[in-house]
Design a protein around this motif. Sequence first.
Motif, short mmCIF file in Angstrom:
data_model
loop_
_atom_site.label_atom_id
_atom_site.label_comp_id
_atom_site.label_asym_id
_atom_site.label_seq_id
_atom_site.Cartn_x
_atom_site.Cartn_y
_atom_site.Cartn_z
N MET A 1 -0.22 6.43 6.76
CA MET A 1 -0.49 6.63 5.34
C MET A 1 -1.97 6.94 5.09
O MET A 1 -2.32 7.59 4.10
CB MET A 1 -0.08 5.38 4.55
N SER A 2 -2.84 6.52 5.99
CA SER A 2 -4.28 6.74 5.80
C SER A 2 -4.66 8.20 5.98
O SER A 2 -5.78 8.60 5.63
CB SER A 2 -5.08 5.88 6.78
N ASP B 1 0.10 -9.34 8.92
CA ASP B 1 -0.83 -8.27 9.23
C ASP B 1 -0.85 -7.89 10.71
O ASP B 1 -1.68 -7.09 11.14
CB ASP B 1 -2.24 -8.64 8.77
N THR C 1 -2.87 2.98 17.21
CA THR C 1 -2.27 1.72 16.76
C THR C 1 -1.49 1.05 17.88
O THR C 1 -1.63 -0.15 18.13
CB THR C 1 -1.34 1.98 15.56
N GLN D 1 0.47 1.81 7.69
CA GLN D 1 -0.89 1.94 7.16
C GLN D 1 -1.66 3.04 7.88
O GLN D 1 -2.37 3.83 7.26
CB GLN D 1 -1.63 0.61 7.30
N GLY E 1 4.21 -2.48 9.93
CA GLY E 1 3.19 -2.46 8.89
C GLY E 1 1.92 -1.75 9.33
O GLY E 1 1.32 -0.97 8.57
N LEU E 2 1.51 -1.98 10.56
CA LEU E 2 0.30 -1.34 11.08
C LEU E 2 0.50 0.17 11.21
O LEU E 2 -0.40 0.96 10.90
CB LEU E 2 -0.06 -1.94 12.44
#
Length: 394
Positions: free
Chosen positions: A247-248, A235, A363, A244, A240-241
């Motif tokens: 994608m949000s 995580d 991010t 996400q 990956g961050l």
Amino acid sequence: MLRFSTAGESHGESLVATVSGMPAGVAVDQEFVDRELWRRQKGYGRGGRMRIEKDTAHILSGVRHGKTIGSPIAMVLANNDWKNWVDILPVEVGDSSKHKAVASPRPGHADLAGSLKYDFPDARYVLERASARESAARVAAGAIAKLLLRALGVEVASHVIRVGKAELGRSAMWEEIAALQLKDEVLLNCVDDEAEARMKAEVDAVLRTGDTVGGVFEVVVHGLPPGVGTHANWDERMDGLLAQAVMSLQAVKAVELGRGVTAAESVGSAVHDAIGYEGSPEEGRGFTKFSREQNNAGGIEGGISNGEDVVVRGYLKPISTLRRPLESVSFETREPVKAAYERSDVCVVPAAGVAAEAMVALTVARLVVEKFGGDSLREMQRNFNGYCEQIRAY
């Protein structure tokens, strides 16, 4: 940790954005923040709402005398359209006869799933928060993150590489992408005039038929040193961050890092970025003496930045609200009807790219704050510069 949040509804009085964890001493340029909001509102195929709103961020806290002071930053973005919704969406009980129900859920939206989840008799409250209007607050927060990154020499920008079937048929240089951010008019935010004309034709085609069109935007982070992010925990991986975060965004249905999509159909020798060594700091390129001839990895390997440009693509579905609505069902009668219609856009790919810049900047800024620390910008810059010296000498 750098954190942010948003609040507010599409037709409510205002949107709210908060950012905490920013070091003190970062210069906050109000003009820059408002220009980011302006960029989000522009683009060929935008709807009537963008002619109503003129977004500006009213900073309430966390900034004094033009610089951050280390405390949480709160910003308010007024909705000009609120004056038309005061009686429709009051905070108090109000007059139920003036309530503007969304009587049939719209395919592709959160309408039905949200109404089932929250036990609403119609989709009004779901629509109000699920709307992409919320992304304006993200852009305001992202502008603050960009200003922090800029103080370290890191820049974030986007461009459009596809609208419908019309695609940019070549790679874009960083200088071309950065130049787009300075334009006073935004068509489809493509670096190539001929490709942009073909993209415009795609929008024109769906305008004539009452349909909508999606596309692909690309966000590039330029100037980020290797070593940001980690492979140590699932995580905490940068890829990956970022996936996400992008994608949000409303209507984004897929995210690609580097050349991830075409890599899946290629052999390894054609995908992985060979490493070279220049031999001395004077001959070296970028942050270290190591070099790459290409950047298929999109600047991230093993969840860690590798010193190349970080490249993130978002795949945006066509906007779900259609002027020629699809079939649906009445909430009240359960009989077949046409889906409800709310004023909307035809194409939002350039605007989605700006919102994605904000999410990428937030991010990356979070990871930068975690790695380099510092309660003040001077302390963070000292840590950042010391680290850059370390990796140059590696």
